[in-house]
Design a protein around this motif. Structure first.
Motif, PDB file in Angstrom:
ATOM      1  N   ALA A 243     -11.242  -7.622 -51.030  1.00  0.00           N
ATOM      2  CA  ALA A 243      -9.785  -7.770 -51.032  1.00  0.00           C
ATOM      3  C   ALA A 243      -9.082  -6.499 -50.567  1.00  0.00           C
ATOM      4  N   GLY A 244      -9.646  -5.349 -50.928  1.00  0.00           N
ATOM      5  CA  GLY A 244      -9.015  -4.077 -50.575  1.00  0.00           C
ATOM      6  C   GLY A 244      -9.002  -3.798 -49.085  1.00  0.00           C
ATOM      7  N   THR A 245      -9.792  -4.542 -48.314  1.00  0.00           N
ATOM      8  CA  THR A 245      -9.851  -4.296 -46.869  1.00  0.00           C
ATOM      9  C   THR A 245      -8.932  -5.239 -46.083  1.00  0.00           C
ATOM     10  N   LEU A 246      -8.195  -6.113 -46.788  1.00  0.00           N
ATOM     11  CA  LEU A 246      -7.281  -7.025 -46.092  1.00  0.00           C
ATOM     12  C   LEU A 246      -6.024  -6.263 -45.648  1.00  0.00           C
ATOM     13  N   SER A 247      -5.305  -6.858 -44.684  1.00  0.00           N
ATOM     14  CA  SER A 247      -4.025  -6.272 -44.284  1.00  0.00           C
ATOM     15  C   SER A 247      -3.001  -6.512 -45.400  1.00  0.00           C
ATOM     16  N   GLY A 248      -1.858  -5.829 -45.328  1.00  0.00           N
ATOM     17  CA  GLY A 248      -0.833  -5.960 -46.360  1.00  0.00           C
ATOM     18  C   GLY A 248      -0.391  -7.399 -46.555  1.00  0.00           C
ATOM     19  N   GLY A 249      -0.164  -8.102 -45.439  1.00  0.00           N
ATOM     20  CA  GLY A 249       0.282  -9.491 -45.507  1.00  0.00           C
ATOM     21  C   GLY A 249      -0.773 -10.388 -46.130  1.00  0.00           C
ATOM     22  N   GLU A 250      -2.026 -10.166 -45.730  1.00  0.00           N
ATOM     23  CA  GLU A 250      -3.118 -10.981 -46.286  1.00  0.00           C
ATOM     24  C   GLU A 250      -3.296 -10.696 -47.776  1.00  0.00           C
ATOM     25  N   GLN A 251      -3.089  -9.429 -48.136  1.00  0.00           N
ATOM     26  CA  GLN A 251      -3.195  -9.095 -49.563  1.00  0.00           C
ATOM     27  C   GLN A 251      -2.113  -9.822 -50.369  1.00  0.00           C
ATOM     28  N   GLN A 252      -0.908  -9.908 -49.805  1.00  0.00           N
ATOM     29  CA  GLN A 252       0.160 -10.616 -50.513  1.00  0.00           C
ATOM     30  C   GLN A 252      -0.167 -12.102 -50.627  1.00  0.00           C
ATOM     31  N   MET A 253      -0.742 -12.652 -49.527  1.00  0.00           N
ATOM     32  CA  MET A 253      -1.179 -14.059 -49.587  1.00  0.00           C
ATOM     33  C   MET A 253      -2.184 -14.245 -50.711  1.00  0.00           C
ATOM     34  N   LEU A 254      -3.151 -13.322 -50.788  1.00  0.00           N
ATOM     35  CA  LEU A 254      -4.206 -13.457 -51.796  1.00  0.00           C
ATOM     36  C   LEU A 254      -3.633 -13.308 -53.205  1.00  0.00           C
ATOM     37  N   ALA A 255      -2.706 -12.335 -53.382  1.00  0.00           N
ATOM     38  CA  ALA A 255      -2.100 -12.152 -54.705  1.00  0.00           C
ATOM     39  C   ALA A 255      -1.368 -13.427 -55.122  1.00  0.00           C
ATOM     40  N   THR A 256      -0.722 -14.067 -54.154  1.00  0.00           N
ATOM     41  CA  THR A 256      -0.008 -15.309 -54.453  1.00  0.00           C
ATOM     42  C   THR A 256      -0.994 -16.439 -54.738  1.00  0.00           C
ATOM     43  N   ALA A 257      -2.025 -16.532 -53.902  1.00  0.00           N
ATOM     44  CA  ALA A 257      -3.043 -17.578 -54.098  1.00  0.00           C
ATOM     45  C   ALA A 257      -3.716 -17.424 -55.455  1.00  0.00           C
ATOM     46  N   ARG A 258      -4.008 -16.182 -55.831  1.00  0.00           N
ATOM     47  CA  ARG A 258      -4.663 -15.917 -57.128  1.00  0.00           C
ATOM     48  C   ARG A 258      -3.783 -16.385 -58.290  1.00  0.00           C
ATOM     49  N   ALA A 259      -2.481 -16.111 -58.182  1.00  0.00           N
ATOM     50  CA  ALA A 259      -1.570 -16.529 -59.259  1.00  0.00           C
ATOM     51  C   ALA A 259      -1.412 -18.050 -59.280  1.00  0.00           C
TER      52      ALA A 259
ATOM     53  N   VAL B 289       5.289 -21.427 -64.916  1.00  0.00           N
ATOM     54  CA  VAL B 289       6.258 -20.362 -64.632  1.00  0.00           C
ATOM     55  C   VAL B 289       5.566 -19.354 -63.725  1.00  0.00           C
ATOM     56  N   LEU B 290       6.270 -18.958 -62.666  1.00  0.00           N
ATOM     57  CA  LEU B 290       5.679 -18.002 -61.727  1.00  0.00           C
ATOM     58  C   LEU B 290       6.564 -16.757 -61.660  1.00  0.00           C
ATOM     59  N   LEU B 291       5.959 -15.595 -61.927  1.00  0.00           N
ATOM     60  CA  LEU B 291       6.699 -14.331 -61.881  1.00  0.00           C
ATOM     61  C   LEU B 291       6.296 -13.583 -60.613  1.00  0.00           C
ATOM     62  N   LEU B 292       7.266 -13.247 -59.787  1.00  0.00           N
ATOM     63  CA  LEU B 292       6.972 -12.498 -58.557  1.00  0.00           C
ATOM     64  C   LEU B 292       7.767 -11.195 -58.570  1.00  0.00           C
ATOM     65  N   ASP B 293       7.058 -10.086 -58.452  1.00  0.00           N
ATOM     66  CA  ASP B 293       7.706  -8.777 -58.490  1.00  0.00           C
ATOM     67  C   ASP B 293       7.623  -8.142 -57.098  1.00  0.00           C
ATOM     68  N   GLU B 294       8.736  -8.063 -56.425  1.00  0.00           N
ATOM     69  CA  GLU B 294       8.832  -7.472 -55.086  1.00  0.00           C
ATOM     70  C   GLU B 294       7.788  -8.044 -54.114  1.00  0.00           C
ATOM     71  N   PRO B 295       7.762  -9.343 -53.925  1.00  0.00           N
ATOM     72  CA  PRO B 295       6.709  -9.928 -53.075  1.00  0.00           C
ATOM     73  C   PRO B 295       6.860  -9.599 -51.592  1.00  0.00           C
ATOM     74  N   THR B 296       8.062  -9.188 -51.150  1.00  0.00           N
ATOM     75  CA  THR B 296       8.242  -8.934 -49.711  1.00  0.00           C
ATOM     76  C   THR B 296       8.051  -7.460 -49.356  1.00  0.00           C
ATOM     77  N   GLU B 297       7.716  -6.652 -50.350  1.00  0.00           N
ATOM     78  CA  GLU B 297       7.603  -5.202 -50.133  1.00  0.00           C
ATOM     79  C   GLU B 297       6.585  -4.894 -49.028  1.00  0.00           C
ATOM     80  N   GLY B 298       7.037  -4.234 -47.989  1.00  0.00           N
ATOM     81  CA  GLY B 298       6.148  -3.777 -46.922  1.00  0.00           C
ATOM     82  C   GLY B 298       5.633  -4.867 -46.001  1.00  0.00           C
ATOM     83  N   LEU B 299       6.262  -6.047 -46.026  1.00  0.00           N
ATOM     84  CA  LEU B 299       5.755  -7.142 -45.194  1.00  0.00           C
ATOM     85  C   LEU B 299       6.612  -7.338 -43.947  1.00  0.00           C
ATOM     86  N   GLN B 300       5.964  -7.838 -42.886  1.00  0.00           N
ATOM     87  CA  GLN B 300       6.704  -8.144 -41.663  1.00  0.00           C
ATOM     88  C   GLN B 300       7.455  -9.469 -41.842  1.00  0.00           C
TER      89      GLN B 300
END
Lengths: 308, 231
Positions: free
Chosen positions: B129-145, B152-163
């Motif tokens: 997971a640590g080798t994914l790009s920023g966008g892919e990491q956000q996808m994975l964090a979302t998929a994991r949740a 109930v879904l809590l999202l903390d700054e999900p767009t940070e650093g994304l294109q």
């Protein structure tokens, strides 16, 4: 005896030492990796395994193989339960604070050691191996007729020593599979990487900690049950394995299981070879020097990751 | 419905949250807006049990969850995508998703469902997971949740650093979750990125929850945004 046969003996003795050291050091490394606890009492869990093996062997009697198999099961199990209880009753209550856990585990060390002295006594006591066939190993020499095989006096080993090596390899492979392929292993690795996020995905990290502390101690106890038919059980026998395990874990990289295994094999073999050709004390001096060099030039260990 | 009623919380002796009250209803997106250090992330951590509350009550569907252990909270159906993603970086993509499945026991069906939401992850299941790009990491964090199958879904700054394209994809998934009846609490500094999908907005200031408004009010009157979020 010539150099070659001596080297074979050194390698065999070193392999036995490396096998047991790997079990002890992997237990120590597992505890540090997942819980960030430096368990100074780890050597006493090793000692307790040996003493319990003697107790089981004495209590059961009969054929040595029966009591040995029972000791292989009972001693690690009891030591694991004791360690898990120590985690729940002591380490958890001090919130795994790094300094406090060192002091607490020193306390556990003395409690186990002195309780063993009171109940078991100061004597070193042997445990009979389940089997112990001695066999000779051939060597080759060059004569006028070419290479010929002969049986040098003293070049041999026992089936039990080979069993110790095989058993340790089997346990490490099983542990590796458990950590990398099972749900419990996934929980353990997730806890190791990020305790808060592990909890946010329903992983009971307190339970994981207790189990890891128990498994770490059980591995040390298992190593002791394996070695006690060769070394005898004694209430002060935990000191040297603890020192060697710390040497191994520091060289391999704190918390790195592959690093721990490689370093344990290296230290065990080099200890065996140096002890045979020179002196056991020199082996310990060189190991300690190696740790000093690792700490100076690569503090994270050979396989550890640098903290940025 | 998730309800926070006069919550106090903090780190050690430092109190961060003071009498915070808010509600997240099923099928709506509640945005928390506020300046840096206002206490938005601490609210998320307090809901997840990672920061102990010292007063007040948190209820989910009427059940008091404020005294539960942190590992029991996700079992109530609360999924968390923290700031900075905080993936299990040395685990593979597949193992990260399986960490989410530990709670739901949803197995292959849920796994396939979350992977269908983020197709790029399908070809990277064995990658760390640590080798994914920023966008892919956000996808994975979302998929994991989402693997938790959260109510109930809590999202903390999900767009940070994304294109922008990635922000759009995350927004679409959040809207999809809302439309499926999930209560979403969204913390975001970039008001413009999420205001259009929000149903309601609660402003957080100095650890207090201030006004809660319908997002449509803010779309037509930006003065409150200047008051609570402007610099």
């Amino acid at each position: 005896m010539e150099f070659g046969p001596n080297l074979i003996i050194a390698l065999i003795e070193g392999s036995v030492q490396a096998a047991v050291l790997t079990l002890i050091a992997v237990g120590l490394s597992l505890v540090f990796g997942v819980m960030r606890v430096v368990n100074v009492a780890h050597g006493e869990f090793f000692m307790l395994g040996a003493v319990l093996a003697w107790a089981v062997a004495s209590f059961v009697g009969g054929h040595p193989a029966v009591s040995f198999i029972l000791a292989l099961i009972i001693a690690p199990l009891l030591v694991g339960i004791l360690a898990a209880a120590a985690d729940i009753l002591i380490l958890k209550r001090i919130n795994y604070d790094p300094e406090n856990t060192i002091v607490a585990t020193i306390g556990i060390l003395y409690i186990i050691q002195q309780m063993t002295l009171i109940t078991y006594g100061p004597d070193a006591r042997p445990v009979e191996p389940p089997f112990n066939h001695r066999f000779s190993i051939p060597w080759f020499e060059y004569t006028e007729q070419g290479y010929s095989m002969y049986w040098p006096w003293g070049l041999g080993t026992t089936s039990y020593k080979l069993f110790v090596v095989a058993a340790a390899v089997a346990v490490i492979v099983l542990l590796w599979l458990a950590i990398s392929r099972t749900k419990a292993g996934l929980m353990m690795r997730a806890t190791q990487l990020d305790r808060d996020m592990a909890q946010s995905f329903g992983i009971p990290v307190d339970r994981v900690n207790a189990i890891v502390f128990g498994v770490g101690a059980a591995l040390a106890a298992l190593g002791a049950v394996l070695i006690v038919p060769i070394q005898q059980a004694h209430y002060l026998m935990g000191g040297e394995p603890l020192l060697l395990a710390f040497i191994v874990v520091i060289i391999g990289g704190l918390g790195s299981l592959p690093g721990t295994i490689v370093a344990a094999v290296f230290i065990g073999l080099s200890d065996g070879i140096i002890s045979i050709f020179f002196a056991p004390t020199l082996a310990k001096i060189l190991s300690t020097l190696l740790v000093a060099f690792v700490l100076i030039f690569r503090p994270q260990g050979l396989f550890g990751k640098a903290v940025r | 419905m998730l309800v926070l009623d006069k919550i106090n919380a903090g780190y050690g002796s430092a109190q961060i949250l003071r009498d915070v009250s808010l509600e997240a209803k099923p099928g709506e997106i509640l945005c928390l807006f506020g300046r840096n250090g206002a206490g938005k992330t601490t609210i998320m951590k307090a809901i997840m049990g990672l920061v102990r509350t010292t007063a007040g009550v948190i209820t989910l569907g009427g059940q008091n969850i404020s005294r539960l252990r942190a590992d029991q909270i996700p079992k109530c159906g609360i999924g968390y995508i923290p700031q900075g993603r905080r993936l299990f970086s040395e685990l593979t993509v597949e193992e990260n998703i399986e960490a989410g499945l530990l709670v739901s026991n949803g197995g292959q069906v849920v796994k396939q469902r979350v992977l269908d939401m983020f197709p790029p992850l399908k070809s990277r299941l064995d990658q760390q997971a640590g080798t994914l790009s920023g966008g892919e990491q956000q996808m994975l964090a979302t998929a994991r949740a989402l693997a938790i199958e959260p109510k109930v879904l809590l999202l903390d700054e999900p767009t940070e650093g994304l294109q922008p394209s990635m922000i759009e994809q995350i927004r679409n998934v959040v809207v999809q979750m809302r439309d499926e009846g999930v209560a979403v609490i969204l913390v975001e500094q970039r008001v413009d990125a999420v205001l259009s999908i929000a149903n309601r907005v609660t402003f957080i200031e100095n650890g207090y929850s201030r006004e809660t408004l319908n997002a449509s009010v803010l779309n037509s009157d930006k003065s409150l945004l200047d008051k609570y979020v402007g610099v």
